[in-house]
Scaffold this motif. Structure first.
Motif, PDB file in Angstrom:
ATOM      1  N   GLN A   1      75.688 -30.541  35.474  1.00 34.78           N
ATOM      2  CA  GLN A   1      77.001 -29.873  35.458  1.00 34.78           C
ATOM      3  C   GLN A   1      76.869 -28.392  35.839  1.00 34.78           C
ATOM      4  OE1 GLN A   1      76.443 -31.959  32.689  1.00 34.78           O
ATOM      5  NE2 GLN A   1      78.072 -33.468  32.996  1.00 34.78           N
ATOM      6  N   ASP A   2      75.803 -27.809  35.342  1.00 31.05           N
ATOM      7  CA  ASP A   2      75.561 -26.401  35.670  1.00 31.05           C
ATOM      8  C   ASP A   2      75.375 -26.238  37.176  1.00 31.05           C
ATOM      9  OD1 ASP A   2      75.813 -24.998  33.350  1.00 31.05           O
ATOM     10  OD2 ASP A   2      73.737 -25.268  32.722  1.00 31.05           O
TER      11      ASP A   2
ATOM     12  N   GLN B   1      76.419 -28.188  39.574  1.00 25.77           N
ATOM     13  CA  GLN B   1      77.687 -28.442  40.275  1.00 25.77           C
ATOM     14  C   GLN B   1      78.599 -27.226  40.192  1.00 25.77           C
ATOM     15  OE1 GLN B   1      79.284 -31.879  38.331  1.00 25.77           O
ATOM     16  NE2 GLN B   1      78.368 -33.298  39.791  1.00 25.77           N
ATOM     17  N   PHE B   2      78.654 -26.666  38.994  1.00 25.92           N
ATOM     18  CA  PHE B   2      79.555 -25.543  38.799  1.00 25.92           C
ATOM     19  C   PHE B   2      79.064 -24.313  39.564  1.00 25.92           C
ATOM     20  CE2 PHE B   2      81.674 -22.131  36.322  1.00 25.92           C
ATOM     21  CZ  PHE B   2      82.970 -22.531  36.560  1.00 25.92           C
ATOM     22  N   ARG B   3      77.760 -24.151  39.623  1.00 34.75           N
ATOM     23  CA  ARG B   3      77.199 -23.022  40.378  1.00 34.75           C
ATOM     24  C   ARG B   3      77.559 -23.154  41.860  1.00 34.75           C
ATOM     25  NH1 ARG B   3      71.352 -20.722  38.968  1.00 34.75           N
ATOM     26  NH2 ARG B   3      72.549 -19.711  37.349  1.00 34.75           N
ATOM     27  N   GLU B   4      77.516 -24.378  42.328  1.00 33.28           N
ATOM     28  CA  GLU B   4      77.875 -24.645  43.726  1.00 33.28           C
ATOM     29  C   GLU B   4      79.349 -24.300  43.965  1.00 33.28           C
ATOM     30  OE1 GLU B   4      77.503 -28.524  46.463  1.00 33.28           O
ATOM     31  OE2 GLU B   4      76.116 -28.448  44.750  1.00 33.28           O
ATOM     32  N   LEU B   5      80.167 -24.720  42.990  1.00 35.28           N
ATOM     33  CA  LEU B   5      81.604 -24.453  43.080  1.00 35.28           C
ATOM     34  C   LEU B   5      81.869 -22.946  43.036  1.00 35.28           C
ATOM     35  CD1 LEU B   5      84.449 -25.835  43.035  1.00 35.28           C
ATOM     36  CD2 LEU B   5      84.376 -25.587  40.553  1.00 35.28           C
ATOM     37  N   MET B   6      81.127 -22.254  42.210  1.00 37.35           N
ATOM     38  CA  MET B   6      81.314 -20.808  42.040  1.00 37.35           C
ATOM     39  C   MET B   6      80.943 -20.010  43.291  1.00 37.35           C
ATOM     40  SD  MET B   6      82.728 -19.627  39.319  1.00 37.35           S
ATOM     41  CE  MET B   6      82.154 -17.954  39.094  1.00 37.35           C
ATOM     42  N   GLN B   7      80.261 -20.631  44.215  1.00 39.41           N
ATOM     43  CA  GLN B   7      79.946 -19.919  45.454  1.00 39.41           C
ATOM     44  C   GLN B   7      81.207 -19.646  46.267  1.00 39.41           C
ATOM     45  OE1 GLN B   7      76.997 -18.438  45.710  1.00 39.41           O
ATOM     46  NE2 GLN B   7      76.729 -19.472  43.751  1.00 39.41           N
ATOM     47  N   ASN B   8      82.300 -20.331  45.894  1.00 38.83           N
ATOM     48  CA  ASN B   8      83.590 -20.065  46.549  1.00 38.83           C
ATOM     49  C   ASN B   8      84.324 -18.893  45.906  1.00 38.83           C
ATOM     50  OD1 ASN B   8      83.763 -22.389  48.418  1.00 38.83           O
ATOM     51  ND2 ASN B   8      83.601 -23.544  46.504  1.00 38.83           N
ATOM     52  N   TYR B   9      83.796 -18.464  44.788  1.00 40.96           N
ATOM     53  CA  TYR B   9      84.454 -17.375  44.069  1.00 40.96           C
ATOM     54  C   TYR B   9      84.066 -16.036  44.694  1.00 40.96           C
ATOM     55  CZ  TYR B   9      85.318 -14.125  40.206  1.00 40.96           C
ATOM     56  OH  TYR B   9      85.733 -13.068  39.437  1.00 40.96           O
ATOM     57  N   ARG B  10      85.039 -15.176  44.837  1.00 41.00           N
ATOM     58  CA  ARG B  10      84.754 -13.830  45.362  1.00 41.00           C
ATOM     59  C   ARG B  10      85.224 -12.809  44.342  1.00 41.00           C
ATOM     60  NH1 ARG B  10      81.755 -15.814  47.532  1.00 41.00           N
ATOM     61  NH2 ARG B  10      81.526 -16.598  49.633  1.00 41.00           N
ATOM     62  N   PRO B  11      84.299 -12.141  43.671  1.00 39.97           N
ATOM     63  CA  PRO B  11      84.742 -11.122  42.703  1.00 39.97           C
ATOM     64  C   PRO B  11      85.428  -9.968  43.426  1.00 39.97           C
ATOM     65  CG  PRO B  11      82.351 -11.107  42.928  1.00 39.97           C
ATOM     66  CD  PRO B  11      82.850 -12.210  43.797  1.00 39.97           C
ATOM     67  N   GLN B  12      86.283  -9.286  42.703  1.00 39.11           N
ATOM     68  CA  GLN B  12      87.011  -8.183  43.340  1.00 39.11           C
ATOM     69  C   GLN B  12      86.049  -7.108  43.807  1.00 39.11           C
ATOM     70  OE1 GLN B  12      90.439  -7.841  40.613  1.00 39.11           O
ATOM     71  NE2 GLN B  12      91.291  -6.673  42.313  1.00 39.11           N
ATOM     72  N   ARG B  13      86.315  -6.598  44.986  1.00 32.80           N
ATOM     73  CA  ARG B  13      85.419  -5.591  45.565  1.00 32.80           C
ATOM     74  C   ARG B  13      85.760  -4.201  45.032  1.00 32.80           C
ATOM     75  NH1 ARG B  13      82.829  -7.942  49.855  1.00 32.80           N
ATOM     76  NH2 ARG B  13      82.139  -5.935  50.650  1.00 32.80           N
TER      77      ARG B  13
ATOM     78  N   ASP C   1      80.153  -3.580  44.009  1.00 34.89           N
ATOM     79  CA  ASP C   1      81.131  -4.651  43.773  1.00 34.89           C
ATOM     80  C   ASP C   1      80.898  -5.339  42.431  1.00 34.89           C
ATOM     81  OD1 ASP C   1      82.391  -4.150  46.134  1.00 34.89           O
ATOM     82  OD2 ASP C   1      81.278  -5.648  47.278  1.00 34.89           O
TER      83      ASP C   1
ATOM     84  N   TYR D   1      76.660 -18.041  36.876  1.00 34.03           N
ATOM     85  CA  TYR D   1      76.931 -18.990  37.962  1.00 34.03           C
ATOM     86  C   TYR D   1      77.090 -18.324  39.327  1.00 34.03           C
ATOM     87  CZ  TYR D   1      77.595 -22.495  34.367  1.00 34.03           C
ATOM     88  OH  TYR D   1      77.397 -23.350  33.307  1.00 34.03           O
TER      89      TYR D   1
ATOM     90  N   ARG E   1      82.187 -22.467  30.771  1.00 39.22           N
ATOM     91  CA  ARG E   1      82.278 -23.404  31.901  1.00 39.22           C
ATOM     92  C   ARG E   1      83.293 -24.508  31.588  1.00 39.22           C
ATOM     93  NH1 ARG E   1      77.501 -27.030  32.318  1.00 39.22           N
ATOM     94  NH2 ARG E   1      78.938 -28.482  31.313  1.00 39.22           N
TER      95      ARG E   1
ATOM     96  N   TYR F   1      86.758 -25.400  33.662  1.00 40.93           N
ATOM     97  CA  TYR F   1      87.149 -26.717  34.162  1.00 40.93           C
ATOM     98  C   TYR F   1      88.515 -27.125  33.611  1.00 40.93           C
ATOM     99  CZ  TYR F   1      82.981 -28.143  36.761  1.00 40.93           C
ATOM    100  OH  TYR F   1      82.002 -28.256  37.705  1.00 40.93           O
TER     101      TYR F   1
END
Lengths: 135, 191
Positions: A4-5, A7-19, B30, B144, B172, B176
């Motif tokens: 699960q970790d 998978q979630f890490r993979e999903l989090m690669q779509n996250y962009r923290p505010q610059r 950032d 993550y 986490r 979800y």
């Protein structure tokens, strides 16, 4: 790390923290450049230390040359006594008056001078050490 | 040729080359700003805190012993600064009700999200993240997204490693749940 970790890490690669805001870096560097510089300065310059140490070394050398102080000096001939007497008449006179003057010096004063010399050396060492750390 | 790393620039700054510090600012601005924003939830405060953190790091650089990564050390400065400000202003850490999905549901939801448009997933993650309490946002991002180790996060936050693990796990789960809620509400269908 479980599945699960991963998978979630993979999903989090779509996250962009505010610059950070534009020019943020420049503003930080401006603040850093504006910081007051704390420089360590020695109490006395290098020349003072050299002169002071030379005088002290000369002082010690003369004391040694004159064969120490007090009664011991009178009983045991100093280094100068081994030289021909005729040529040293004037010098011997100075020797006697210097020993007389030296005997009157309180030992506290001598220790104080030595202490000052040590502090001045430490001062110089600290200056050198802090030169490598310019922050 | 290898790109010089943080320690190269740190050494240059310590030798008196102040301009080299800008590399470190560029590199971590950032993340430091993001961390401050997550905790303080206010752009002005976050910017001020991020700037202060860099200035503090610069001034304390001689005390940085390189036992941990520079980023870990810097995040710890930022994290502690934010905690102090939050205590000073008596900001409350928000809580939220828990309604947990099973591991299987999580896996299914994950697959569905991975098949979606990246921009949409990014937006959903952003929204879900904003609903989490400050500390959980920080933990999720560090673990993550930044891929920091539990040990490093423990060093940054001052929490024990086991506590970090538990909190990351909970965070986490909450993420979800929030993503699932969005899914159920049909947000995905509107695009």
């Amino acid at each position: 790390m479980d599945n699960q970790d991963k998978q979630f890490r993979e999903l989090m690669q779509n996250y962009r923290p505010q610059r950070a805001p534009v020019n943020f870096s420049k503003r930080v560097m401006d603040q850093i450049h504006a910081l007051p510089k704390i420089e360590y300065k020695p109490v006395f310059g290098k020349w003072f230390l050299t002169v002071f140490l030379s005088v002290l070394a000369g002082f010690v050398a003369v004391v040694l040359l004159l064969g120490g102080g007090g009664d011991a000096a009178r009983q045991t001939p100093g280094l100068l006594d081994k030289l021909p007497k005729a040529e040293l008449e004037v010098f011997n006179e100075a020797n006697r008056s210097f020993i007389g003057w030296f005997e009157q010096l309180p030992s506290v004063l001598l220790f104080a001078l030595m202490g000052i010399a040590v502090l001045l050396i430490l001062d110089q060492l600290l200056t050198r050490r802090l030169k490598h750390r310019k922050l | 040729m290898n790109q010089p790393d943080d320690s190269f620039y740190i050494a240059k700054v310590l030798e008196g080359d102040v301009a080299s510090f800008s590399y470190l600012v560029d590199q971590y601005q950032d993340m430091v700003y993001g961390l401050a924003l997550k905790m303080l939830r206010n752009e002005e405060d976050a910017e001020e805190m991020a700037q202060d953190s860099f200035v503090k790091a610069y001034r304390s650089l001689t005390s940085y012993r390189q036992q941990s990564k520079f980023s870990t050390w810097l995040y710890r400065i930022t994290y502690n600064g934010c905690i102090s400000l939050m205590r000073k202003r008596k900001l409350e850490v928000r809580s939220m009700d828990e309604q947990q999905l099973s591991d299987r549901d999580e896996a299914r939801l994950n697959d569905q999200l991975m098949e979606m448009d990246k921009a949409l997933v990014e937006k959903l993650l952003q929204e879900a993240m904003e609903k989490l309490p400050e500390l959980e946002q920080v933990l999720i991002t560090l673990y993550y997204y930044e891929e920091q180790k539990v040990e490093e996060i423990s060093h940054i936050t001052g929490l024990t490693e086991s506590n970090v693990k538990v909190k990351i796990h909970r965070a986490r789960k909450k993420m979800y749940d929030l993503l699932h809620q969005s899914y159920e509400e049909g947000i995905f269908n509107t695009v």
